[in-house]
Write a protein that holds these residues in place. Structure first.
Motif, PDB file in Angstrom:
ATOM      1  N   GLY A  73     -18.157  20.840-109.883  1.00 20.81           N
ATOM      2  CA  GLY A  73     -17.012  21.974-110.960  1.00 20.81           C
ATOM      3  C   GLY A  73     -17.884  21.334-111.896  1.00 20.81           C
ATOM      4  N   LYS A  74     -17.638  22.090-113.560  1.00 16.89           N
ATOM      5  CA  LYS A  74     -18.271  22.919-115.178  1.00 16.89           C
ATOM      6  C   LYS A  74     -17.504  21.815-115.183  1.00 16.89           C
ATOM      7  CE  LYS A  74     -20.050  27.203-114.276  1.00 16.89           C
ATOM      8  NZ  LYS A  74     -20.807  28.655-114.549  1.00 16.89           N
ATOM      9  N   LYS A  75     -17.487  20.510-115.606  1.00 16.37           N
ATOM     10  CA  LYS A  75     -16.729  19.634-116.123  1.00 16.37           C
ATOM     11  C   LYS A  75     -17.521  17.758-116.245  1.00 16.37           C
ATOM     12  CE  LYS A  75     -12.652  17.079-116.563  1.00 16.37           C
ATOM     13  NZ  LYS A  75     -11.595  16.979-115.544  1.00 16.37           N
ATOM     14  N   CYS A  76     -17.824  17.853-117.976  1.00 11.82           N
ATOM     15  CA  CYS A  76     -18.646  16.179-118.192  1.00 11.82           C
ATOM     16  C   CYS A  76     -18.280  15.661-116.621  1.00 11.82           C
ATOM     17  CB  CYS A  76     -18.559  16.163-119.612  1.00 11.82           C
ATOM     18  SG  CYS A  76     -19.342  14.851-120.288  1.00 11.82           S
ATOM     19  N   ALA A  99     -28.212  15.450-104.135  1.00  9.12           N
ATOM     20  CA  ALA A  99     -27.645  16.205-105.382  1.00  9.12           C
ATOM     21  C   ALA A  99     -26.327  15.030-106.061  1.00  9.12           C
ATOM     22  CB  ALA A  99     -26.916  17.959-105.658  1.00  9.12           C
ATOM     23  N   ARG A 100     -25.782  14.975-104.793  1.00 12.51           N
ATOM     24  CA  ARG A 100     -24.575  14.204-105.282  1.00 12.51           C
ATOM     25  C   ARG A 100     -24.566  13.079-105.331  1.00 12.51           C
ATOM     26  NH1 ARG A 100     -21.614  18.012-102.001  1.00 12.51           N
ATOM     27  NH2 ARG A 100     -22.681  16.888-100.097  1.00 12.51           N
ATOM     28  N   ASN A 101     -26.069  12.217-105.084  1.00 13.50           N
ATOM     29  CA  ASN A 101     -26.264  11.228-104.881  1.00 13.50           C
ATOM     30  C   ASN A 101     -27.204  10.778-105.877  1.00 13.50           C
ATOM     31  OD1 ASN A 101     -25.307   9.554-102.986  1.00 13.50           O
ATOM     32  ND2 ASN A 101     -26.904  10.382-101.500  1.00 13.50           N
ATOM     33  N   GLU A 102     -27.707  11.611-106.632  1.00 10.69           N
ATOM     34  CA  GLU A 102     -28.756  11.628-107.743  1.00 10.69           C
ATOM     35  C   GLU A 102     -28.790  11.694-109.459  1.00 10.69           C
ATOM     36  OE1 GLU A 102     -32.935  13.190-106.436  1.00 10.69           O
ATOM     37  OE2 GLU A 102     -32.972  11.732-104.828  1.00 10.69           O
ATOM     38  N   LEU A 103     -27.720  13.312-108.877  1.00 15.46           N
ATOM     39  CA  LEU A 103     -27.184  13.741-110.511  1.00 15.46           C
ATOM     40  C   LEU A 103     -25.437  14.201-110.938  1.00 15.46           C
ATOM     41  CD1 LEU A 103     -29.007  17.422-109.480  1.00 15.46           C
ATOM     42  CD2 LEU A 103     -29.838  15.496-111.165  1.00 15.46           C
ATOM     43  N   GLN A 104     -25.447  13.680-112.314  1.00 17.29           N
ATOM     44  CA  GLN A 104     -23.573  14.065-112.687  1.00 17.29           C
ATOM     45  C   GLN A 104     -23.854  15.190-113.555  1.00 17.29           C
ATOM     46  OE1 GLN A 104     -22.957  10.370-114.823  1.00 17.29           O
ATOM     47  NE2 GLN A 104     -24.894  10.171-115.068  1.00 17.29           N
ATOM     48  N   ILE A 105     -22.903  15.659-113.836  1.00 13.82           N
ATOM     49  CA  ILE A 105     -22.835  16.411-115.443  1.00 13.82           C
ATOM     50  C   ILE A 105     -22.240  16.131-116.185  1.00 13.82           C
ATOM     51  CG2 ILE A 105     -21.932  18.882-115.451  1.00 13.82           C
ATOM     52  CD1 ILE A 105     -21.143  19.469-112.824  1.00 13.82           C
ATOM     53  N   LEU A 106     -23.125  16.032-117.152  1.00 13.62           N
ATOM     54  CA  LEU A 106     -22.718  15.641-118.471  1.00 13.62           C
ATOM     55  C   LEU A 106     -22.913  16.766-119.708  1.00 13.62           C
ATOM     56  CD1 LEU A 106     -24.929  12.148-118.718  1.00 13.62           C
ATOM     57  CD2 LEU A 106     -22.681  12.141-118.587  1.00 13.62           C
ATOM     58  N   CYS A 107     -21.876  16.527-120.875  1.00 12.11           N
ATOM     59  CA  CYS A 107     -22.371  17.155-121.811  1.00 12.11           C
ATOM     60  C   CYS A 107     -22.897  16.937-122.576  1.00 12.11           C
ATOM     61  CB  CYS A 107     -20.686  17.499-122.677  1.00 12.11           C
ATOM     62  SG  CYS A 107     -20.153  15.587-123.551  1.00 12.11           S
ATOM     63  N   HIS A 108     -24.192  18.186-123.355  1.00  7.17           N
ATOM     64  CA  HIS A 108     -25.122  17.136-124.302  1.00  7.17           C
ATOM     65  C   HIS A 108     -24.992  16.331-125.308  1.00  7.17           C
ATOM     66  CE1 HIS A 108     -27.863  20.502-123.036  1.00  7.17           C
ATOM     67  NE2 HIS A 108     -27.013  21.067-122.590  1.00  7.17           N
TER      68      HIS A 108
END
Length: 122
Positions: A47-50, A94-103
């Protein structure tokens, strides 16, 4: 000679302020990619969350490579869109290599991990 069928002929993108002609599902090519492909990757990653601070405004969120190397990955894939497509097609990677962060958190992580290279010098 075969001609291409245009399903949304004469229609304009439904995104406010966009005057481009509609390409697919009433979006222009730019917004179709952004709305559908980017949302798929956000959903894969939770989801769209840091992941660090919990910030939720999508305008300031980005995909971060957990172990660095994002620039190399984009170049290897042939561009940002192709990289997103690669991860959408392989959700486990994707789940192993990426994460969602704010800038903000992304820049803090880059500084802590000495990933800033040419962005700025101290």
């Amino acid at each position: 000679m075969r001609t291409k069928t245009v399903y949304n002929k004469g229609k304009i993108c439904i995104i406010d302020g966009c005057n481009r002609s509609a390409h697919c599902k009433l979006h222009c090519q730019k917004h179709y990619w952004k709305v559908f492909w980017m949302d798929k990757l956000y959903n894969i990653l939770g989801g769209k969350k840091c992941n660090m601070c919990g910030f939720t405004d999508h305008r300031a969120l980005c995909f971060d490579h957990i172990n660095g190397g994002g620039r190399r990955d984009v170049e290897k894939c042939g561009g940002h869109r192709m990289m997103v497509t690669k991860y959408v097609n392989d959700p486990e990677m994707a789940r192993n290599e990426l994460q969602i962060l704010c800038h903000n958190c992304n820049w803090i992580k880059k500084d802590l991990n000495k990933e800033h290279h040419i962005y700025y010098s101290r």
